[in-house]
Design a protein around this motif. Structure first.
Motif, PDB file in Angstrom:
ATOM      1  N   CYS A 110       0.862  -1.183   0.000  1.00  0.00           N
ATOM      2  CA  CYS A 110       0.000   0.000   0.000  1.00  0.00           C
ATOM      3  C   CYS A 110       0.897   1.233   0.000  1.00  0.00           C
ATOM      4  O   CYS A 110       0.762   2.103  -0.844  1.00  0.00           O
ATOM      5  CB  CYS A 110      -0.883  -0.032   1.253  1.00  0.00           C
ATOM      6  N   ALA A 111       1.841   1.259   0.946  1.00  0.00           N
ATOM      7  CA  ALA A 111       2.736   2.420   1.076  1.00  0.00           C
ATOM      8  C   ALA A 111       4.188   1.964   1.061  1.00  0.00           C
ATOM      9  O   ALA A 111       4.515   0.887   1.573  1.00  0.00           O
ATOM     10  CB  ALA A 111       2.452   3.145   2.390  1.00  0.00           C
ATOM     11  N   VAL A 112       5.035   2.815   0.505  1.00  0.00           N
ATOM     12  CA  VAL A 112       6.482   2.600   0.639  1.00  0.00           C
ATOM     13  C   VAL A 112       6.818   2.999   2.068  1.00  0.00           C
ATOM     14  O   VAL A 112       6.538   4.135   2.482  1.00  0.00           O
ATOM     15  CB  VAL A 112       7.268   3.504  -0.348  1.00  0.00           C
ATOM     16  N   GLU A 113       7.384   2.046   2.833  1.00  0.00           N
ATOM     17  CA  GLU A 113       7.653   2.328   4.256  1.00  0.00           C
ATOM     18  C   GLU A 113       9.133   2.563   4.517  1.00  0.00           C
ATOM     19  O   GLU A 113       9.503   3.400   5.341  1.00  0.00           O
ATOM     20  CB  GLU A 113       7.148   1.159   5.110  1.00  0.00           C
ATOM     21  N   ASN A 114       9.973   1.776   3.845  1.00  0.00           N
ATOM     22  CA  ASN A 114      11.430   1.947   3.938  1.00  0.00           C
ATOM     23  C   ASN A 114      12.039   1.179   2.772  1.00  0.00           C
ATOM     24  O   ASN A 114      11.345   0.427   2.075  1.00  0.00           O
ATOM     25  CB  ASN A 114      11.979   1.474   5.297  1.00  0.00           C
ATOM     26  N   ARG A 115      13.337   1.365   2.585  1.00  0.00           N
ATOM     27  CA  ARG A 115      14.024   0.787   1.434  1.00  0.00           C
ATOM     28  C   ARG A 115      13.934  -0.747   1.448  1.00  0.00           C
ATOM     29  O   ARG A 115      13.628  -1.378   0.447  1.00  0.00           O
ATOM     30  CB  ARG A 115      15.476   1.256   1.497  1.00  0.00           C
ATOM     31  N   GLU A 116      14.205  -1.315   2.618  1.00  0.00           N
ATOM     32  CA  GLU A 116      14.248  -2.770   2.724  1.00  0.00           C
ATOM     33  C   GLU A 116      12.880  -3.394   2.411  1.00  0.00           C
ATOM     34  O   GLU A 116      12.779  -4.367   1.663  1.00  0.00           O
ATOM     35  CB  GLU A 116      14.689  -3.139   4.142  1.00  0.00           C
ATOM     36  N   GLN A 117      11.837  -2.805   2.990  1.00  0.00           N
ATOM     37  CA  GLN A 117      10.476  -3.319   2.763  1.00  0.00           C
ATOM     38  C   GLN A 117      10.138  -3.289   1.277  1.00  0.00           C
ATOM     39  O   GLN A 117       9.633  -4.251   0.709  1.00  0.00           O
ATOM     40  CB  GLN A 117       9.465  -2.464   3.556  1.00  0.00           C
ATOM     41  N   LEU A 118      10.426  -2.167   0.607  1.00  0.00           N
ATOM     42  CA  LEU A 118      10.035  -2.068  -0.804  1.00  0.00           C
ATOM     43  C   LEU A 118      10.878  -2.985  -1.678  1.00  0.00           C
ATOM     44  O   LEU A 118      10.348  -3.616  -2.600  1.00  0.00           O
ATOM     45  CB  LEU A 118      10.102  -0.620  -1.314  1.00  0.00           C
ATOM     46  N   MET A 119      12.178  -3.077  -1.391  1.00  0.00           N
ATOM     47  CA  MET A 119      13.048  -3.954  -2.202  1.00  0.00           C
ATOM     48  C   MET A 119      12.616  -5.414  -2.068  1.00  0.00           C
ATOM     49  O   MET A 119      12.573  -6.143  -3.055  1.00  0.00           O
ATOM     50  CB  MET A 119      14.514  -3.807  -1.768  1.00  0.00           C
ATOM     51  N   GLN A 120      12.269  -5.803  -0.851  1.00  0.00           N
ATOM     52  CA  GLN A 120      11.799  -7.191  -0.644  1.00  0.00           C
ATOM     53  C   GLN A 120      10.516  -7.437  -1.423  1.00  0.00           C
ATOM     54  O   GLN A 120      10.353  -8.461  -2.081  1.00  0.00           O
ATOM     55  CB  GLN A 120      11.497  -7.414   0.834  1.00  0.00           C
ATOM     56  N   ALA A 121       9.596  -6.478  -1.333  1.00  0.00           N
ATOM     57  CA  ALA A 121       8.326  -6.621  -2.057  1.00  0.00           C
ATOM     58  C   ALA A 121       8.595  -6.661  -3.559  1.00  0.00           C
ATOM     59  O   ALA A 121       8.067  -7.521  -4.281  1.00  0.00           O
ATOM     60  CB  ALA A 121       7.388  -5.467  -1.704  1.00  0.00           C
ATOM     61  N   ALA A 122       9.424  -5.744  -4.047  1.00  0.00           N
ATOM     62  CA  ALA A 122       9.670  -5.621  -5.485  1.00  0.00           C
ATOM     63  C   ALA A 122      10.330  -6.876  -6.048  1.00  0.00           C
ATOM     64  O   ALA A 122       9.897  -7.402  -7.087  1.00  0.00           O
ATOM     65  CB  ALA A 122      10.527  -4.384  -5.767  1.00  0.00           C
ATOM     66  N   THR A 123      11.362  -7.371  -5.363  1.00  0.00           N
ATOM     67  CA  THR A 123      12.047  -8.548  -5.910  1.00  0.00           C
ATOM     68  C   THR A 123      11.130  -9.776  -5.802  1.00  0.00           C
ATOM     69  O   THR A 123      11.096 -10.605  -6.708  1.00  0.00           O
ATOM     70  CB  THR A 123      13.401  -8.813  -5.204  1.00  0.00           C
ATOM     71  N   GLY A 124      10.344  -9.838  -4.745  1.00  0.00           N
ATOM     72  CA  GLY A 124       9.413 -10.965  -4.574  1.00  0.00           C
ATOM     73  C   GLY A 124       8.327 -10.986  -5.641  1.00  0.00           C
ATOM     74  O   GLY A 124       8.053 -12.040  -6.228  1.00  0.00           O
ATOM     75  N   ILE A 125       7.731  -9.835  -5.902  1.00  0.00           N
ATOM     76  CA  ILE A 125       6.639  -9.837  -6.907  1.00  0.00           C
ATOM     77  C   ILE A 125       7.205 -10.038  -8.317  1.00  0.00           C
ATOM     78  O   ILE A 125       6.577 -10.658  -9.170  1.00  0.00           O
ATOM     79  CB  ILE A 125       5.732  -8.577  -6.828  1.00  0.00           C
ATOM     80  N   ALA A 152       9.827 -11.871  -9.055  1.00  0.00           N
ATOM     81  CA  ALA A 152      10.130 -13.304  -9.184  1.00  0.00           C
ATOM     82  C   ALA A 152       8.857 -14.111  -9.433  1.00  0.00           C
ATOM     83  O   ALA A 152       8.878 -15.135 -10.112  1.00  0.00           O
ATOM     84  CB  ALA A 152      10.819 -13.795  -7.919  1.00  0.00           C
ATOM     85  N   ALA A 153       7.726 -13.629  -8.896  1.00  0.00           N
ATOM     86  CA  ALA A 153       6.459 -14.354  -9.081  1.00  0.00           C
ATOM     87  C   ALA A 153       5.820 -14.034 -10.441  1.00  0.00           C
ATOM     88  O   ALA A 153       4.794 -14.610 -10.783  1.00  0.00           O
ATOM     89  CB  ALA A 153       5.500 -14.000  -7.946  1.00  0.00           C
ATOM     90  N   GLY A 154       6.394 -13.078 -11.183  1.00  0.00           N
ATOM     91  CA  GLY A 154       5.889 -12.798 -12.533  1.00  0.00           C
ATOM     92  C   GLY A 154       5.025 -11.558 -12.676  1.00  0.00           C
ATOM     93  O   GLY A 154       4.373 -11.383 -13.707  1.00  0.00           O
ATOM     94  N   ALA A 155       5.014 -10.674 -11.661  1.00  0.00           N
ATOM     95  CA  ALA A 155       4.230  -9.434 -11.793  1.00  0.00           C
ATOM     96  C   ALA A 155       4.856  -8.537 -12.861  1.00  0.00           C
ATOM     97  O   ALA A 155       6.045  -8.657 -13.169  1.00  0.00           O
ATOM     98  CB  ALA A 155       4.185  -8.704 -10.449  1.00  0.00           C
ATOM     99  N   HIS A 156       4.050  -7.622 -13.406  1.00  0.00           N
ATOM    100  CA  HIS A 156       4.532  -6.768 -14.501  1.00  0.00           C
ATOM    101  C   HIS A 156       4.853  -5.343 -14.055  1.00  0.00           C
ATOM    102  O   HIS A 156       5.642  -4.657 -14.683  1.00  0.00           O
ATOM    103  CB  HIS A 156       3.474  -6.694 -15.611  1.00  0.00           C
ATOM    104  N   ILE A 157       4.161  -4.864 -13.016  1.00  0.00           N
ATOM    105  CA  ILE A 157       4.292  -3.458 -12.599  1.00  0.00           C
ATOM    106  C   ILE A 157       4.328  -3.412 -11.069  1.00  0.00           C
ATOM    107  O   ILE A 157       3.594  -4.155 -10.398  1.00  0.00           O
ATOM    108  CB  ILE A 157       3.109  -2.621 -13.155  1.00  0.00           C
ATOM    109  N   LEU A 158       5.170  -2.535 -10.526  1.00  0.00           N
ATOM    110  CA  LEU A 158       5.298  -2.392  -9.068  1.00  0.00           C
ATOM    111  C   LEU A 158       4.439  -1.224  -8.583  1.00  0.00           C
ATOM    112  O   LEU A 158       4.543  -0.111  -9.109  1.00  0.00           O
ATOM    113  CB  LEU A 158       6.768  -2.121  -8.711  1.00  0.00           C
TER     114      LEU A 158
END
Ligand code: PEP
Ligand code: MN
Length: 337
Positions: A102-117, A119-125
């Motif tokens: 929902c919100a960018v909270e910190n660098r680590e949280q967003l990087m984890q979310a971004a690399t995870g999605i 890897a699962a095949g999402a197209h847009i962050l």
């Protein structure tokens, strides 16, 4: 449009109505009934005020035939619009998956979310840097710092970014980072903001207001289109109803309907649409069957610690499982993922 007159209309009233219509450029075809006239007025009524015609003496009812949204209407453009964002095309045969917190909270949280999605095949962050919160005391987003983190995640994963522009003064700053500008539900009728994003040449995702009719939603899209920006994506995110068991009522019939009324791509947000993590996957699948061109989903590496909307966010294993299930569902809907 069709004008039905009152019973036993006077010649004077008839002449006044016919003159007004011909002055407005309509060609008239009148059927004389036993008690009333039915006037078929052929021409484009979208620039005239129906209520003004209805208040003419002798007029009982004015029935429009054309939709008031001229540019958004499928009538004028039967083939669907495809919005291109880098290598991603929204509105074509690919089901577009936008995911992130929902919100960018910190660098680590967003990087984890971004690399995870990714890897699962999402197209847009997705990720909000400016957050529309009900309480002024709740987390309002990292703002410019959040945008910088989003840009870093794009560089690391190659995923384009969608983020919300909340206020007009921030538009330039948000537009400099965003690949897609999100107009939130609360701003769907912020006409100044709509006109301003209409003047850009950048894709805009327009969320449906929580109390907006489908026609109002399409008229808001019309504001953006009428300024010359044709890259509009509509997003159904649930509406307010009497039901309180879910955060909103996800209106999937509006998705199937919008696909018939407009050429614009329509995506669905089952996260805000339901407000409940357990309902996100089933409603995501249902949305694809209803004809959605894509989904926007809240995904957090640790939902229980989220600063906003944790209760409706999927964790990464849940998102990965949903992506797997969506392959078969997309195929059923004639799309690939
Ligand atoms: C969001 O996407 O985080 C959001 C605030 O959505 P909405 O405008 O639909 O409430
Ligand atoms: Mn949210």
């Amino acid at each position: 449009m069709i004008i039905v007159t009152r019973k036993n209309i006077t010649n004077e009233d008839r002449a006044r109505i016919e003159k007004r219509l011909t002055d407005l450029g309509f060609k008239l075809h009148t059927i004389v009934g036993v008690e009333r006239l039915v006037i078929g007025a052929v021409g484009d009524k979208r620039l005239i005020d129906i209520h003004a015609l209805e208040s003419l003496p002798g007029v009982e009812q004015v029935v429009p035939i054309l939709q008031p949204y001229k540019l958004a209407s499928r009538d004028g453009k039967p083939e669907g619009t495809r919005v291109k964002v880098g290598k991603v095309e929204i509105g074509g045969d690919q089901l577009t998956i936008m995911a992130g917190p929902c919100a960018v909270e910190n660098r680590e949280q967003l990087m984890q979310a971004a690399t995870g999605i990714a890897a699962a095949g999402a197209h847009i962050l997705r990720g909000g840097a400016y957050k529309p919160r009900t309480s002024p005391y709740a987390f309002q987003g990292l703002q410019e710092e959040g945008l910088a983190i989003l840009a870093e995640a794009r560089a690391a994963t190659g995923l384009p970014i969608i983020t919300e522009v909340l206020n007009l003064p921030e538009l330039e700053t948000v537009a400099a980072t965003a690949d897609i500008l999100q107009i939130g539900a609360r701003n769907m009728q912020n006409f100044g903001l709509l006109r301003a994003v209409g003047q850009l040449r950048q894709p805009v995702l327009l969320k449906r207001g929580m109390s907006a009719t489908v026609e109002e939603w399409l008229m808001s899209a019309e504001y953006i289109l009428s300024e010359g920006n044709g890259q509009v994506i509509l997003c159904e995110r649930g509406i307010r109803t009497f039901e309180t068991a879910t955060r909103n009522t996800l209106d999937l019939s509006a998705v199937a309907l919008a696909k018939t009324l407009t050429h614009l791509p329509v995506v669905v947000d089952p996260s805000h649409g339901t407000g409940k993590r357990a309902l996100v996957a089933p409603m995501a699948k249902a949305a694809v069957i209803a004809g959605a061109d894509g989904l926007i989903l809240e995904v957090h590496p640790c939902p229980s610690e989220a600063l906003s909307d944790g209760e409706q966010s999927l964790d990464l294993p849940e998102f990965t499982a949903l992506m797997h299930d969506l392959k078969a569902v997309a195929e059923l809907a004639g799309k690939r993922i």
